[in-house]
Structure formats: structure tokens, C-alpha cells
Motif scaffolding. Structure first.
Motif, short mmCIF file in Angstrom:
data_model
loop_
_atom_site.label_atom_id
_atom_site.label_comp_id
_atom_site.label_asym_id
_atom_site.label_seq_id
_atom_site.Cartn_x
_atom_site.Cartn_y
_atom_site.Cartn_z
N ASP B 71 0.82 -1.21 0.00
CA ASP B 71 0.00 0.00 0.00
C ASP B 71 0.85 1.26 0.00
OD1 ASP B 71 -2.27 1.50 0.09
OD2 ASP B 71 -2.85 0.94 2.12
N PRO B 72 1.58 1.49 -1.09
CA PRO B 72 2.49 2.62 -1.11
C PRO B 72 1.80 3.96 -1.37
CG PRO B 72 2.57 1.53 -3.21
CD PRO B 72 1.61 0.75 -2.36
N GLY B 73 0.50 3.93 -1.54
CA GLY B 73 -0.20 5.14 -2.00
C GLY B 73 -0.29 6.17 -0.91
N VAL B 74 0.82 6.47 -0.33
CA VAL B 74 0.86 7.35 0.82
C VAL B 74 0.31 8.71 0.47
CG1 VAL B 74 2.38 8.30 2.58
CG2 VAL B 74 2.93 6.13 1.51
N GLY B 75 -0.76 9.07 1.11
CA GLY B 75 -1.29 10.41 0.90
C GLY B 75 -2.15 10.54 -0.34
N THR B 76 -2.15 9.55 -1.20
CA THR B 76 -3.01 9.65 -2.36
C THR B 76 -4.42 9.21 -1.98
OG1 THR B 76 -2.64 7.38 -3.07
CG2 THR B 76 -1.08 9.04 -3.85
N GLU B 77 -5.35 9.52 -2.82
CA GLU B 77 -6.74 9.15 -2.51
C GLU B 77 -7.09 7.83 -3.17
OE1 GLU B 77 -8.86 12.61 -3.69
OE2 GLU B 77 -8.51 13.59 -1.76
N ARG B 78 -6.68 6.78 -2.55
CA ARG B 78 -7.07 5.46 -3.03
C ARG B 78 -8.06 4.90 -2.00
NH1 ARG B 78 -6.59 3.46 1.06
NH2 ARG B 78 -4.89 2.45 2.12
N CYS B 79 -8.99 4.09 -2.47
CA CYS B 79 -9.92 3.52 -1.49
C CYS B 79 -9.60 2.05 -1.27
CB CYS B 79 -11.36 3.74 -1.90
SG CYS B 79 -11.89 2.72 -3.26
N GLY B 80 -10.34 1.43 -0.40
CA GLY B 80 -10.17 0.01 -0.12
C GLY B 80 -11.20 -0.80 -0.89
N LEU B 81 -10.86 -2.07 -1.12
CA LEU B 81 -11.70 -2.94 -1.93
C LEU B 81 -12.04 -4.22 -1.19
CD1 LEU B 81 -10.12 -3.21 -5.50
CD2 LEU B 81 -12.13 -1.88 -4.83
N VAL B 82 -13.24 -4.74 -1.45
CA VAL B 82 -13.51 -6.15 -1.26
C VAL B 82 -13.95 -6.69 -2.63
CG1 VAL B 82 -15.88 -5.68 -0.47
CG2 VAL B 82 -14.84 -7.90 -0.04
N ILE B 83 -13.38 -7.80 -3.03
CA ILE B 83 -13.71 -8.42 -4.31
C ILE B 83 -14.24 -9.81 -4.02
CG2 ILE B 83 -12.78 -9.27 -6.50
CD1 ILE B 83 -10.55 -7.12 -6.17
N GLN B 84 -15.37 -10.14 -4.62
CA GLN B 84 -15.94 -11.47 -4.45
C GLN B 84 -15.91 -12.20 -5.79
OE1 GLN B 84 -19.80 -11.50 -2.57
NE2 GLN B 84 -19.78 -13.73 -2.31
N THR B 85 -15.36 -13.40 -5.78
CA THR B 85 -15.39 -14.25 -6.98
C THR B 85 -16.19 -15.50 -6.61
OG1 THR B 85 -13.42 -15.55 -6.44
CG2 THR B 85 -13.05 -13.42 -7.52
N PRO B 86 -16.46 -16.37 -7.58
CA PRO B 86 -17.25 -17.55 -7.22
C PRO B 86 -16.66 -18.34 -6.05
CG PRO B 86 -17.13 -17.34 -9.60
CD PRO B 86 -16.25 -16.26 -9.03
N TRP B 119 -14.95 -1.40 10.60
CA TRP B 119 -13.54 -1.06 10.75
C TRP B 119 -13.18 -1.00 12.23
CZ3 TRP B 119 -13.12 3.73 6.95
CH2 TRP B 119 -13.56 3.31 5.66
N ARG B 120 -11.90 -0.78 12.52
CA ARG B 120 -11.47 -0.57 13.89
C ARG B 120 -12.09 0.73 14.40
NH1 ARG B 120 -6.01 0.98 15.95
NH2 ARG B 120 -5.71 -0.07 17.94
N SER B 121 -12.35 0.80 15.71
CA SER B 121 -13.05 1.98 16.22
C SER B 121 -12.22 3.24 15.99
CB SER B 121 -13.40 1.79 17.69
OG SER B 121 -12.21 1.56 18.42
N THR B 122 -10.91 3.14 16.12
CA THR B 122 -10.03 4.26 15.76
C THR B 122 -9.25 3.87 14.50
OG1 THR B 122 -9.72 4.60 18.11
CG2 THR B 122 -8.28 5.83 16.62
N VAL B 123 -9.27 4.74 13.53
CA VAL B 123 -8.55 4.45 12.28
C VAL B 123 -7.36 5.40 12.19
CG1 VAL B 123 -8.67 4.42 9.76
CG2 VAL B 123 -10.59 3.57 11.11
N SER B 124 -6.15 4.87 12.19
CA SER B 124 -4.96 5.71 12.07
C SER B 124 -4.81 6.17 10.63
CB SER B 124 -3.72 4.91 12.47
OG SER B 124 -3.40 3.98 11.46
N SER B 125 -3.91 7.12 10.43
CA SER B 125 -3.66 7.58 9.07
C SER B 125 -2.53 6.81 8.40
CB SER B 125 -3.30 9.07 9.09
OG SER B 125 -2.20 9.27 9.96
N THR B 126 -1.94 5.87 9.13
CA THR B 126 -0.74 5.22 8.60
C THR B 126 -0.81 3.70 8.55
OG1 THR B 126 0.19 5.22 10.82
CG2 THR B 126 0.81 7.05 9.38
N PHE B 127 -1.86 3.09 9.06
CA PHE B 127 -1.86 1.63 9.16
C PHE B 127 -3.26 1.07 8.90
CE2 PHE B 127 -0.23 -2.05 12.11
CZ PHE B 127 -0.25 -2.91 11.02
#
Lengths: 283, 283, 283
Positions: B71-86, B119-127
């Protein structure tokens, strides 16, 4: 049935090979408990892999299946093995990897892996860890008897590591250097006891005098070399709070000589357990 | 419900990051079975991580959840994914890490991670590995449907690795060098078959002739280079009992050319299973 | 009863030591769930091991047993400890390894390991990880109360890491460099807040100005150094998409100074959770 499968390989940790092996096992035996021993056996070093397996396998509860894959026999005609002992199973290539185990287990029965019914449906030419050995270990964990896997076979036993005795001097060699730089030899407690029960020993490694046997690392000042019977039962050369292999420039294959001195000393360094509230023990 | 969660990251093994991820997962889904694929993806190398995931994920039983964090996208606006396959779920950042998976799974459905309830109750900006992706994977393992995690999204697919064809020559590149020094390219079995079914191929890497395709490492003498279809289905350049990357001085990104010779040869190196009591096989 | 046992050691991954520890645990408590934190604590570096344990242990569910063995006290008279806190157990040598935990857990009760009934039947002089600490952790996992293991004891707390304040300047030091090269200091969020709530801080490391506190790695351009509160709550010096320890030539023990600027800025970099369908977050 929830059997333990231990894993010892030279696959390293940076690729997906180990994940593939574990995925295949879980597909066949979802309840298998997989325990990594090490995957950092030096690439293709059968002797090192066999030695590490030997020092560890008896620490697992009866019923454990030891899956070991160090398999440099690229292109040669070696077959696969399942070995059953009173307490354990072993699965892997028949290339000497189980030599110490077999010498140590007189009741071991080896079989050649032959029944492809218990292998992966497609078998590659380059990854039998995934395609043959992992499925076989998983089927054992699921309760398949070893006799279904193939016919009896005389397993290959390598004679890499010899100890010779010339009068009152033992000649052995360095087998392995551990993470801490401790230098582990092929001279075990029984051999040393046979040489000189209750006698002081004099140890030399590559011509350098190490002194007599100590019972704790801390018997010598920090930075000083010493000899000790390690936790695996083999003579080991260590440096208190230091790295013996680096300090003494020793590596696998180097010669170690053990002679006898005339003074009486207790040989066995196994601690007696401390008892009572004031007991204190040394590491 | 005891779902498998595999873990693939560039976190390394010397810190506490991986322990934190596993602790968080166990707090949410105590029955999760966590299997490490690797944590030694080169730091921030999305392409390498995606390739390793691709070679491994199908070896796990259906239902497995693949948690992958590079996850090198430090500071960029990337979102998280869940992908479902069969058969599987995938959880991680939307930065191309799942490109090979998505190309390989036409029925995949991707969703953007958006519902902070999981998600975790507190979300850090780095992890986010600990604070977002691990909790989401654990909730999936506990039976939460993917649809609750966020809305559908077109996932990012990177086009890092191209194979081009010029007449009867294929041009590909080195994707990965494995623990043994085997050099793995982006040319897969189908592509090679399309070029020249049952034809002898001629392989060059960075201008050096490797020769034709072999079916076992041992087809060449020790120390000699050879080409082979690896266990993951990609063309691989190896040295029998040696380290090809070192011997041939190859690394990720180097060019590999494949041409056609006129002689007929069997292309597919997959072993047929030995049958009968005298069968012997090669590694 | 299926208790979690975490493992943190300096044993490395290339020998059989870790396998032995796990085999012994499984023999005593077959249902134990063992989770590796790390085994790559620098050899005999108690401070580094204690710090990593401190940053991780609270991420595990209540009831977890934290087995930690970094044990350079070769030959010295140190005893073993079991520590019980409201949520966790800790097992390992009494050499300061649990200093941060003990400072952090006012209700902790420490006991000296003394009752050999819960140890391995043979105790070596060189491997208490296998012979004392592993069996004790396994018996705890199997439900043995800590009070049976030995009498109360005042545990050793090391004072390695000091933060001093001179007027409006804090002086701390580098504790640890992580896998990514991030440089982690002993200055925590509360200490910084006490210095200057809602004030801009000015950070210097070994005489070099790092600038103020940022809330994401990506707040600076790639290759630029920045200061941030890391995911473990300590001030950390990083380089966006780079290796700060290498770029800035910093290592454990180096001095870090924090001063106050007059401008107002938000100190706490903890993200608020994005909410709503258009939310986007930074790593």
C-alpha cells in the motif's frame, strides 16, 4: 481427527510456494494444524535440513506428521517416501534427508510414494512439495493409513557426518551454525561420555584450543569462547554474549578434536531443577 | 464457521505490524484460520505482490479470504476494496494489487470499502492494514456479506506487464526472481502454445540464448541454464542446481524473447503420473 | 478452552528452536492457538524486544498469553516471570523485557517461576524458552492459575529510555527502525500534547530539521522527510515512499529534539472515519 503437520523446507519466505503447500493441505484436511519448523534451510542443503529435523522432531506430540522438503535432486530419479515410526510420520524425498531420523528410530518403516490417487490431480515436474508431498501428508492427517501410499522400500541413508576415534582423541566436525553464531558439532553426549566419563575434556576447533566443557554460557566472561553440550545434545562451541562462528571463523565442515585431560569433572551439564523458594537458576 | 484468511503483505517479519493485524482479526473472528503467504514482498512493490497472489490464490479451498496489503499510496486518494469471486474473497487497497486476479476472474464483483461500522473503532492515518483491511477480512470470515461493506466499484487494473508479438516472436519480460534464483517471466503456457503448438521454442533473455523448453531442471547438466514452464504456469529461466538470476545477471523488468524453431517437440511439461510399482519420477 | 499464545523472541527463523517451543506447547495444550509476533528481535536486544511487545500486545483479545523470550543473561542469576494483568498474561525472563508493559499496567501482578512441576521434565542450561517458558505458557493456556507457578515478586523494570524536558524543548531518542526504514522515537502522543497542545512542533533529529508534525506520509512530496505520530502512538520520522533511516542516517539511540513554534495546528493525526458514499481516505 486434528493431526499436526510440521513443515521444514528450503523454500524461503519471499515467494508463494509455502502458501501453495498450505492451501493444498487445507483443501484435503481442513482440520490439519500446520506448524512451521523452518523454511530457511540453505537452498538444496539436505544435510542441514536433516540435522535440524533431527533436533526438533521429538519435541512434538505423538501422531505428528513431519513434512520435509529439501529436494535438489533435479532431474535425478529419486522417489518419495513416507516413514512411520512408533510416534511419528515423515514425508519427503528419498535423498538422505531422513538419515538421522532413520538411524535414531530402529522401528521405522519406510514406503515408496507410488499411489497417485493421493497426489494432486496434476503433478508438475518442478514442485513435488505442492503436488505430491503436501497431499500425502494431508491424507495421512485425515487418517489414510501409510500402507495405502505405496510399497515398502529401503530408504536412502547418507553417511555425511563421521566421528572417528584415534586412541583417546575424537575427531568430529561442525554440522551447523545457528542464528546466534553457536557452532554445533556432530559429537553427541553419549560419544563424549564413552570417551571420558566424569573426565575433563579438551576441545580444539580448527587448531584453536577452546578449553574444557562448561555447563552454562555464563561460565566464561563475555566475549570468551567455551564448549557446552547444547540443548539438542550435541557439543557446541559458543562465545558468551557473542557470535562464535564470527569470532572463531568457524563454519560447517570444519574439524573439531576432543581429547581427555586427567582432571575429574562432571560431564553432564543438564541442570537439576531448582527446588524450594530460594532456588535460582542460570540460563 | 471457520474460514481461512490468507495474508500477503510487504510488512516484513521484524516488527509488530503483522502481530497487530492477526490480533485484530482474532478479536473479531476467533475461529479464523490465518495462513501467511508472504510478508516479504519488496517494500511498496505492488506488481510483485499482485503476481505472487495470482500464483497462489487458487491453491486454497473455496471460501478462503485473501487479505493482501501492499500500500504505497501514501497520501493519495485510493480507497479500499472487497472483491468477491465464485470461490474467494479478496480484501486490500484499490491500487492494482488485484490486477491479475481480476483479469483471471470474469465473474469478480468489486466493492469499495465504505461502511466504517466494520472497521477498527479508531482508524490511524498510517496503518490501514490493521485498522481497515484486517477488520473487514475478519468480518467476512465471521459471515458478514460483502454487500454490507460498501457499494459496487470498478476496481483499478494496472497494465504493468505486456506481452507483444512481432511475427513469430514473442516479447515479454521478467516479472519476479524467486528464492532459488529462478527467473519468472510474464509468458504463460497458453501464450506459448498459441505461438507454436508442438513446436520447439527458442528463448533469449537480455540477448543471451537460453535454448529450448525443457521439462525438468535435470534435463541439463548442473550449472547449465534452461527454460521451463514453472509450477505456476509461466515460462521460467533456471540453472540446474544453481541460481539463474545470479549466473545470467537477470532481474525483474529484463526483456525475454521467444521465437520458433522448425523442429517438433512436446510443449507441455506437465508430468503424467507414474503408475505401477516400477514407476519413477523426476523432480 | 482455546487460549491464544503469542510468541516474540530473538530466535531467528533458520533453526529448529521455534519449532521445539511450539511442539512442547502443543504437547501440553493441544488447543493452544499460537501466533508469531516476531522472532527477528536483534539477538539479545531486550530493549527492542520489549518495545515491539509494548506496541502490539493490546491488539490481542483478552485472555491472550504473551510469551516473550529475549534472554541474553547467560550465566547470570535471573529468574523467570509470569505477569498477570486484567486482560493478559506475560511469560518470560525477568530482565527488563516487560518494562514498558509494567509501566503501562498498574494492576499487573508478577510472580517468580519456581514450581518445576509445570516445566519440562529435563531442563537444559541453555534453552529455557523450550524448557521453562513454553511449558508455563502452555499450562496457563490449559487453565492452570498463575498463583500455582510461583510466589509474588517485584519484577525488574529497566530505565533505558528517558525523555527529558528543558524549558520548551523535549529531548528523546530513537528506539527502533522498522522494516520500511521509519524511525520510531520514545516520544509519545501524550508527552507531545503536554508540551504544546494544538501548537506546531519543530522536530530535529541528530541536528537536522525535520519540520513540523504531519498527519499522513503523503503530506510531503516523495523523497521528503516528515514527522508523524505512528500507528503505535509514538513520534516517528519517515520519508514519503522512502527509507528514512537510510536517507537521514538515523539509528536506535540517536537524539531527537522537539521544540514549539507559535503557530496553531491540530496535533492529533488520528483520522476521523469517512462517512457517507463519497468519503475518501488517505493511507
Amino acid at each position: 481427527l486434528s493431526r499436526i503437520i510440521t513443515l521444514l523446507t528450503d523454500f524461503g519466505l519471499e515467494d508463494g510456494y509455502l502458501g501453495s503447500v498450505k492451501g493444498i493441505i487445507l483443501g484435503i484436511c481442513p482440520a490439519a494444524r500446520m506448524i512451521d519448523i523452518t523454511h530457511l534451510v540453505p537452498a538444496q542443503d539436505i544435510r542441514a535440513g536433516g540435522f535440524i529435523l533431527h533436533t526438533v522432531y521429538r519435541d512434538f506430540p505423538a501422531g505428528a506428521i513431519h513434512l520435509a522438503v529439501v529436494d535438489p535432486g533435479v532431474g535425478t530419479e529419486r522417489c518419495g517416501l513416507v516413514i512411520q515410526t512408533p510416534n511419528y510420520f515423515f514425508v519427503g524425498p528419498d535423498n538422505g534427508l531422513f538419515s538421522w531420523v532413520l538411524k535414531n528410530e530402529p522401528a521405522a518403516e519406510a514406503r515408496m510414494l507410488e499411489n497417485g490417487e493421493f497426489w494432486r490431480s496434476t503433478v508438475s515436474s518442478t514442485f513435488h512439495g505442492r503436488d505430491v508431498f503436501a497431499p500425502v501428508a494431508a491424507h495421512l492427517a485425515a487418517g489414510i493409513p501409510a500402507a495405502l501410499l505405496g510399497p515398502p522400500r529401503i530408504a536412502h541413508i547418507a553417511e555425511w557426518s563421521t566421528v572417528s576415534r584415534h586412541g583417546s582423541t575424537l575427531k568430529g566436525e561442525v554440522l551447523h551454525v545457528d542464528h546466534f553464531g553457536n557452532v554445533i558439532t556432530n559429537l553427541d553426549r553419549k560419544t563424549l561420555n564413552d570417551l571420558a566419563p566424569n573426565r575433563r575434556l579438551v576441545i580444539h576447533a580448527e587448531g584453536r584450543a577452546i578449553g574444557g566443557l562448561r555447563s552454562t554460557y555464563g561460565s566464561e566472561p563475555p566475549g570468551a569462547a567455551l564448549a557446552i553440550i547444547g540443548s539438542h545434545g550435541f557439543l557446541e562451541i559458543a562465545v558468551n554474549r557473542g557470535n562464535a562462528a564470527r569470532v572463531l571463523n568457524l563454519r560447517a565442515g570444519d574439524t573439531v578434536l576432543v581429547g581427555v585431560s586427567s582432571e575429574i569433572s562432571p560431564l553432564d551439564p543438564t541442570c537439576t531443577k531448582p527446588t524450594g523458594p530460594t532456588a535460582q537458576w542460570k540460563r
